[in-house]
Enzyme design. Structure first.
Site, PDB file in Angstrom:
ATOM      1  N   LYS A 120      18.429   9.103  86.233  1.00 42.24           N
ATOM      2  CA  LYS A 120      17.797   9.246  84.910  1.00 42.24           C
ATOM      3  C   LYS A 120      16.572  10.147  84.987  1.00 42.24           C
ATOM      4  O   LYS A 120      16.359  11.026  84.140  1.00 42.24           O
ATOM      5  CB  LYS A 120      17.392   7.854  84.405  1.00 42.24           C
ATOM      6  N   CYS A 155       9.433  10.819  77.125  1.00 47.61           N
ATOM      7  CA  CYS A 155      10.423  11.023  78.198  1.00 47.61           C
ATOM      8  C   CYS A 155      10.165  12.288  79.006  1.00 47.61           C
ATOM      9  O   CYS A 155       9.678  12.239  80.120  1.00 47.61           O
ATOM     10  CB  CYS A 155      11.829  11.070  77.593  1.00 47.61           C
ATOM     11  N   ARG A 160      15.643  18.859  82.337  1.00 44.75           N
ATOM     12  CA  ARG A 160      15.372  19.340  80.969  1.00 44.75           C
ATOM     13  C   ARG A 160      13.999  20.005  80.906  1.00 44.75           C
ATOM     14  O   ARG A 160      13.847  21.101  80.361  1.00 44.75           O
ATOM     15  CB  ARG A 160      15.455  18.161  79.999  1.00 44.75           C
ATOM     16  N   ARG A 165       9.534  26.093  66.364  1.00 48.65           N
ATOM     17  CA  ARG A 165      10.760  25.359  66.715  1.00 48.65           C
ATOM     18  C   ARG A 165      12.020  26.119  66.291  1.00 48.65           C
ATOM     19  O   ARG A 165      13.104  25.538  66.236  1.00 48.65           O
ATOM     20  CB  ARG A 165      10.771  23.948  66.090  1.00 48.65           C
ATOM     21  N   THR A 181      13.277   3.651  81.987  1.00 53.41           N
ATOM     22  CA  THR A 181      13.273   4.713  82.989  1.00 53.41           C
ATOM     23  C   THR A 181      12.194   4.413  84.023  1.00 53.41           C
ATOM     24  O   THR A 181      11.049   4.180  83.653  1.00 53.41           O
ATOM     25  CB  THR A 181      12.999   6.059  82.301  1.00 53.41           C
ATOM     26  N   ARG A 212      20.482   5.921  78.896  1.00 50.49           N
ATOM     27  CA  ARG A 212      20.722   7.374  78.775  1.00 50.49           C
ATOM     28  C   ARG A 212      21.029   7.704  77.314  1.00 50.49           C
ATOM     29  O   ARG A 212      22.147   7.933  76.946  1.00 50.49           O
ATOM     30  CB  ARG A 212      21.916   7.802  79.632  1.00 50.49           C
ATOM     31  N   ASP A 271       9.658  -9.650  72.445  1.00 47.95           N
ATOM     32  CA  ASP A 271       8.659  -8.611  72.212  1.00 47.95           C
ATOM     33  C   ASP A 271       7.286  -9.260  72.061  1.00 47.95           C
ATOM     34  O   ASP A 271       7.180 -10.415  71.657  1.00 47.95           O
ATOM     35  CB  ASP A 271       9.008  -7.795  70.937  1.00 47.95           C
ATOM     36  N   THR A 330       7.672   2.722  79.921  1.00 50.39           N
ATOM     37  CA  THR A 330       7.163   3.118  81.245  1.00 50.39           C
ATOM     38  C   THR A 330       6.486   4.464  81.023  1.00 50.39           C
ATOM     39  O   THR A 330       7.136   5.472  80.744  1.00 50.39           O
ATOM     40  CB  THR A 330       8.318   3.295  82.252  1.00 50.39           C
ATOM     41  N   GLY A 356       7.040  17.391  74.098  1.00 52.84           N
ATOM     42  CA  GLY A 356       6.366  16.120  73.836  1.00 52.84           C
ATOM     43  C   GLY A 356       7.294  14.937  74.028  1.00 52.84           C
ATOM     44  O   GLY A 356       8.417  15.084  74.511  1.00 52.84           O
TER      45      GLY A 356
HETATM   46  N1  LIG Z   1      12.902   6.717  73.037  1.00 52.22           N
HETATM   47  C1  LIG Z   1      13.855   7.361  73.715  1.00 52.22           C
HETATM   48  O1  LIG Z   1      14.492   8.346  73.260  1.00 52.22           O
HETATM   49  C2  LIG Z   1      14.227   6.873  75.071  1.00 52.22           C
HETATM   50  C3  LIG Z   1      15.427   7.272  75.571  1.00 52.22           C
HETATM   51  C4  LIG Z   1      15.825   6.772  76.791  1.00 52.22           C
HETATM   52  C5  LIG Z   1      15.034   5.944  77.546  1.00 52.22           C
HETATM   53  N2  LIG Z   1      13.848   5.607  77.054  1.00 52.22           N
HETATM   54  C6  LIG Z   1      13.064   4.678  77.876  1.00 52.22           C
HETATM   55  O2  LIG Z   1      13.186   3.367  77.274  1.00 52.22           O
HETATM   56  C7  LIG Z   1      11.998   2.621  77.517  1.00 52.22           C
HETATM   57  C8  LIG Z   1      11.493   2.027  76.209  1.00 52.22           C
HETATM   58  O3  LIG Z   1      11.240   3.098  75.374  1.00 52.22           O
HETATM   59  P1  LIG Z   1      11.253   2.920  73.784  1.00 52.22           P
HETATM   60  O4  LIG Z   1      11.383   4.310  73.220  1.00 52.22           O
HETATM   61  O5  LIG Z   1      12.211   1.861  73.364  1.00 52.22           O
HETATM   62  O6  LIG Z   1       9.760   2.364  73.520  1.00 52.22           O
HETATM   63  P2  LIG Z   1       9.159   1.830  72.143  1.00 52.22           P
HETATM   64  O7  LIG Z   1       7.706   2.131  72.209  1.00 52.22           O
HETATM   65  O8  LIG Z   1       9.955   2.308  70.986  1.00 52.22           O
HETATM   66  O9  LIG Z   1       9.388   0.246  72.206  1.00 52.22           O
HETATM   67  C9  LIG Z   1       8.787  -0.525  73.186  1.00 52.22           C
HETATM   68  C10 LIG Z   1       8.753  -1.977  72.689  1.00 52.22           C
HETATM   69  O10 LIG Z   1       8.333  -2.797  73.767  1.00 52.22           O
HETATM   70  C11 LIG Z   1       7.386  -3.723  73.303  1.00 52.22           C
HETATM   71  N3  LIG Z   1       6.572  -4.155  74.432  1.00 52.22           N
HETATM   72  C12 LIG Z   1       5.543  -3.500  75.001  1.00 52.22           C
HETATM   73  N4  LIG Z   1       5.037  -4.246  76.021  1.00 52.22           N
HETATM   74  C13 LIG Z   1       5.801  -5.381  76.089  1.00 52.22           C
HETATM   75  C14 LIG Z   1       5.801  -6.520  76.923  1.00 52.22           C
HETATM   76  N5  LIG Z   1       4.894  -6.652  77.895  1.00 52.22           N
HETATM   77  N6  LIG Z   1       6.732  -7.498  76.714  1.00 52.22           N
HETATM   78  C15 LIG Z   1       7.624  -7.364  75.717  1.00 52.22           C
HETATM   79  N7  LIG Z   1       7.694  -6.297  74.885  1.00 52.22           N
HETATM   80  C16 LIG Z   1       6.777  -5.326  75.075  1.00 52.22           C
HETATM   81  C17 LIG Z   1       6.617  -2.988  72.217  1.00 52.22           C
HETATM   82  O11 LIG Z   1       5.993  -3.909  71.345  1.00 52.22           O
HETATM   83  C18 LIG Z   1       7.745  -2.194  71.560  1.00 52.22           C
HETATM   84  O12 LIG Z   1       8.333  -2.942  70.521  1.00 52.22           O
HETATM   85  C19 LIG Z   1      11.046   3.596  78.197  1.00 52.22           C
HETATM   86  O13 LIG Z   1      11.129   3.404  79.593  1.00 52.22           O
HETATM   87  C20 LIG Z   1      11.613   4.972  77.891  1.00 52.22           C
HETATM   88  O14 LIG Z   1      11.323   5.916  78.905  1.00 52.22           O
HETATM   89  C21 LIG Z   1      13.398   6.010  75.828  1.00 52.22           C
HETATM   90  C1  LIG Z   2      17.408   8.913  77.538  1.00 56.31           C
HETATM   91  C2  LIG Z   2      16.258   9.714  77.230  1.00 56.31           C
HETATM   92  O1  LIG Z   2      15.184   9.569  77.758  1.00 56.31           O
HETATM   93  N1  LIG Z   2      16.539  10.631  76.316  1.00 56.31           N
HETATM   94  C3  LIG Z   2      15.620  11.677  76.176  1.00 56.31           C
HETATM   95  C4  LIG Z   2      15.558  12.174  74.779  1.00 56.31           C
HETATM   96  O2  LIG Z   2      14.472  13.035  74.823  1.00 56.31           O
HETATM   97  P1  LIG Z   2      13.507  13.210  73.578  1.00 56.31           P
HETATM   98  O3  LIG Z   2      13.801  12.213  72.529  1.00 56.31           O
HETATM   99  O4  LIG Z   2      12.145  13.257  74.147  1.00 56.31           O
HETATM  100  O5  LIG Z   2      13.958  14.599  72.962  1.00 56.31           O
HETATM  101  P2  LIG Z   2      14.144  16.044  73.630  1.00 56.31           P
HETATM  102  O6  LIG Z   2      15.210  16.701  72.823  1.00 56.31           O
HETATM  103  O7  LIG Z   2      14.348  15.961  75.079  1.00 56.31           O
HETATM  104  O8  LIG Z   2      12.729  16.809  73.298  1.00 56.31           O
HETATM  105  C5  LIG Z   2      11.594  16.614  74.084  1.00 56.31           C
HETATM  106  C6  LIG Z   2      10.590  17.705  73.720  1.00 56.31           C
HETATM  107  O9  LIG Z   2      11.050  18.974  74.224  1.00 56.31           O
HETATM  108  C7  LIG Z   2      11.151  19.936  73.169  1.00 56.31           C
HETATM  109  N2  LIG Z   2      12.325  20.755  73.478  1.00 56.31           N
HETATM  110  C8  LIG Z   2      13.540  20.168  73.596  1.00 56.31           C
HETATM  111  C9  LIG Z   2      14.639  20.925  73.925  1.00 56.31           C
HETATM  112  C10 LIG Z   2      14.494  22.326  74.137  1.00 56.31           C
HETATM  113  O10 LIG Z   2      15.453  23.062  74.430  1.00 56.31           O
HETATM  114  N3  LIG Z   2      13.253  22.875  74.002  1.00 56.31           N
HETATM  115  C11 LIG Z   2      12.152  22.110  73.679  1.00 56.31           C
HETATM  116  O11 LIG Z   2      11.041  22.650  73.563  1.00 56.31           O
HETATM  117  C12 LIG Z   2      11.268  19.110  71.896  1.00 56.31           C
HETATM  118  O12 LIG Z   2      10.750  19.817  70.784  1.00 56.31           O
HETATM  119  C13 LIG Z   2      10.385  17.897  72.226  1.00 56.31           C
HETATM  120  O13 LIG Z   2       9.030  18.182  71.974  1.00 56.31           O
HETATM  121  O14 LIG Z   2      16.737  12.884  74.411  1.00 56.31           O
HETATM  122  C14 LIG Z   2      17.059  13.990  75.260  1.00 56.31           C
HETATM  123  C15 LIG Z   2      18.325  14.640  74.738  1.00 56.31           C
HETATM  124  O15 LIG Z   2      17.953  15.378  73.594  1.00 56.31           O
HETATM  125  C16 LIG Z   2      17.274  13.468  76.671  1.00 56.31           C
HETATM  126  O16 LIG Z   2      17.529  14.592  77.492  1.00 56.31           O
HETATM  127  C17 LIG Z   2      16.020  12.783  77.119  1.00 56.31           C
HETATM  128  O17 LIG Z   2      16.254  12.246  78.432  1.00 56.31           O
END
Ligand SMILES: NC(=O)c1ccc[n+]([C@@H]2O[C@H](COP(=O)([O-])OP(=O)(O)OC[C@H]3O[C@@H](n4cnc5c(N)ncnc54)[C@H](O)[C@@H]3O)[C@@H](O)[C@H]2O)c1
Ligand SMILES: CC(=O)N[C@@H]1[C@@H](OP(=O)(O)OP(=O)(O)OC[C@H]2O[C@@H](n3ccc(=O)[nH]c3=O)[C@H](O)[C@@H]2O)O[C@H](CO)[C@@H](O)[C@@H]1O
Length: 448
Positions: free
Chosen positions: A226, A280, A233, A426, A141, A172, A49, A106, A277
């Site tokens: 993905k 994703c 959604r 909500r 993603t 996922r 990181d 991303t 919001g």
């Molecule tokens: N948060 C979710 O629910 C969720 C779910 C599925 C997929 N994703 C995907 O996973 C990916 C990461 O998301 P996240 O929620 O873990 O992000 P995050 O912001 O929680 O964490 C990202 C981390 O990467 C580090 N970072 C940034 N630039 C860097 C670099 N150049 N080298 C090394 N580390 C670096 C940051 O310091 C941070 O600790 C995204 O592509 C997102 O779309 C997120």
């Molecule tokens: C792997 C990954 O990337 N995982 C993501 C993560 O997504 P996330 O953490 O961003 O959460 P979400 O639940 O998607 O909410 C997003 C926004 O949409 C609003 N919302 C939601 C549902 C609805 O019926 N009506 C709404 O208005 C909610 O308030 C919020 O603002 O988990 C989801 C599974 O929960 C996955 O599908 C999604 O890929």
């Protein structure tokens, strides 16, 4: 130990017996759980990181992702036994690792323009430590085609793809259930540059995921899986919002109708609300929109517009509720409950609260905010005062489904508030119960 050329069973055995070193780039909400799970299954894991405080915390066995149940212990015990460590040195990590996983953000800007800087930065560092037989996996993603667009960067190492393996295996999961999801809530999707890499990567993920692996015909197909999940959604949330507005016009309760309609297995009406919001769901549609050259993704673009219009609709409901109570919005005291984009996660990306607070203030309301995961400074950053009680409040606007808001003491609210208006963005409260306490209760899909 290099894995290309091994079959999946040999890969599993090598991983479980500590002969495989995996570097995970991005120790965030997704990367740290993945790194800890790989370590817990026997791999030697290097978390990379750019945030030095994150690296120091992890090396002390401390987990900084507080929204992830079970992660504290997983990090502590694997750091303690020496299977998990962290560094800011991404090049050295690549030299030591057999497998490099890219799990950094991303993102896009407000207009959906890609911001892939972190991915390119990691790719450059990996190229300086890449060795023959290594495997690079993107889990972040990715806009379809992006993983393969990194090949010229990786080939700066002097190696050609084929001499190293490339794959995409999208994460996922969601914050709050990452460990459960990574270890087997859903099958893992994998697409790879060649058959040998695919076989090895299947072995890697079958080691940690009880639901197994779905091999895809290409890396780009795996990326699309993905992204399409997220687009599905966003479009379905927009459909729910559009039907909810229709229900308001026709004096129906959208949730009553949706819940009945969803008893049909082919109907999956989502939850209407204050907007979409996070990192994703509002982002992934832009991956499709921006890459469409001959096709015109009208539905996906319109869905984005509908969802982005919902914060304004919540303000309209607030005006209506106050007017019904004989109060203009101007000069009223409004408490916004929720600053994060959804309940349970301290994340502000495209949170509905931001435009709602801005518009309420434009109309001359005195705006306060509270969020159980936030601070006074967060509220002030949003332009609102911080308030932890309901005294003198005319209207409450709920914008995030935190558990605490589902348990609001309506009797206390009724006693403390000056005017009793609730706009539930909500759908966390029981309308009948709210109305029993004399509240004017409005929500997206039921304007009271
Ligand atoms: N948060 C979710 O629910 C969720 C779910 C599925 C997929 N994703 C995907 O996973 C990916 C990461 O998301 P996240 O929620 O873990 O992000 P995050 O912001 O929680 O964490 C990202 C981390 O990467 C580090 N970072 C940034 N630039 C860097 C670099 N150049 N080298 C090394 N580390 C670096 C940051 O310091 C941070 O600790 C995204 O592509 C997102 O779309 C997120
Ligand atoms: C792997 C990954 O990337 N995982 C993501 C993560 O997504 P996330 O953490 O961003 O959460 P979400 O639940 O998607 O909410 C997003 C926004 O949409 C609003 N919302 C939601 C549902 C609805 O019926 N009506 C709404 O208005 C909610 O308030 C919020 O603002 O988990 C989801 C599974 O929960 C996955 O599908 C999604 O890929």
């Amino acid at each position: 130990m290099k894995l290309i050329g091994l079959n999946r069973e040999e890969v599993k055995n090598a991983l479980k017996t500590g002969r495989v070193t995996i570097a995970v780039y991005g120790m965030g909400k997704m990367g740290l759980p993945l790194a800890a799970v790989f370590a817990d299954h026997g791999a030697k894991v290097i978390g990379v990181d750019i945030n030095e405080r994150v690296v120091e915390n992890i090396n002390r066995g401390e987990n900084h992702i507080k929204e992830e149940p079970g992660l504290d212990e997983l990090v502590r015990r694997n750091v303690e036994v020496g299977r998990l460590r962290a560094t800011t040195d991404g090049i050295r990590a690549a030299k030591e690792a057999d497998v490099m996983v890219i799990l950094v953000p991303t993102l896009t800007d407000e207009r959906g323009n890609l911001k892939l800087g972190p991915v390119y930065d990691v790719a450059e560092k990996i190229s300086k430590g890449l060795e023959r037989g290594d495997i690079i996996i993107t889990e972040a993603t990715m806009p379809p085609g992006t993983t393969e667009s990194l090949i010229p960067i990786f080939e700066k190492s002097g190696l050609k793809v084929g001499e190293f393996g490339l794959a995409h295996a999208p994460e996922r999961t969601m914050t709050g259930t990452a460990i459960r999801d990574i270890t087997g809530q859903y099958p893992k999707i994998v697409g790879a540059s060649d058959e040998k890499t695919l076989e090895a990567v299947i072995g890697i993920y079958e080691t940690i995921n009880g639901k197994g692996v779905i091999p895809m015909s290409s890396i780009k197909a795996a990326e699309a899986v993905k992204v399409f999940e997220g687009v599905y959604r966003d479009v379905n949330i927009a459909l729910a919002n559009e039907l909810a507005l229709w229900c308001e016009e026709h004096g129906l309760d959208a949730l009553e109708v949706f819940q009945a309609a969803n008893t049909q297995p082919y109907c999956h009406l989502h939850m209407p609300g204050a907007g979409v919001g996070g990192h994703c769901i509002p982002v992934y549609p832009w991956f499709v929109i921006n890459l469409a050259k001959k096709t015109n993704p009208r539905l996906i673009k319109t869905a984005r517009e509908i969802n982005d219009s919902m914060p304004h609709h919540v303000v309209e409901l607030t005006v209506k509720g106050l007017n019904d109570a004989g109060r203009p919005l101007k000069g009223s005291n409004v408490l916004v409950l929720g600053l994060t984009f959804r309940g349970g996660v301290r994340e502000f990306m495209k949170a509905a609260a931001k435009p709602i607070i801005e518009e309420l203030k434009e109309w001359g309301a005195n705006v306060y905010a509270y969020d159980p995961l936030c601070t006074r400074e967060d509220a002030e950053r949003f332009g609102a005062g911080w308030k932890e009680d309901f005294r003198g409040i005319d209207a409450i606007v709920i914008t995030a489904d935190h558990r605490e808001f589902k348990e609001l003491n309506l009797e206390r609210l009724a006693g403390e508030m000056r005017t009793k208006v609730i706009v539930d963005g909500r759908n966390v409260l029981d309308p009948e119960k709210a109305r029993k306490y004399g509240f004017r209760y409005l929500k997206v899909g039921n304007a009271g």
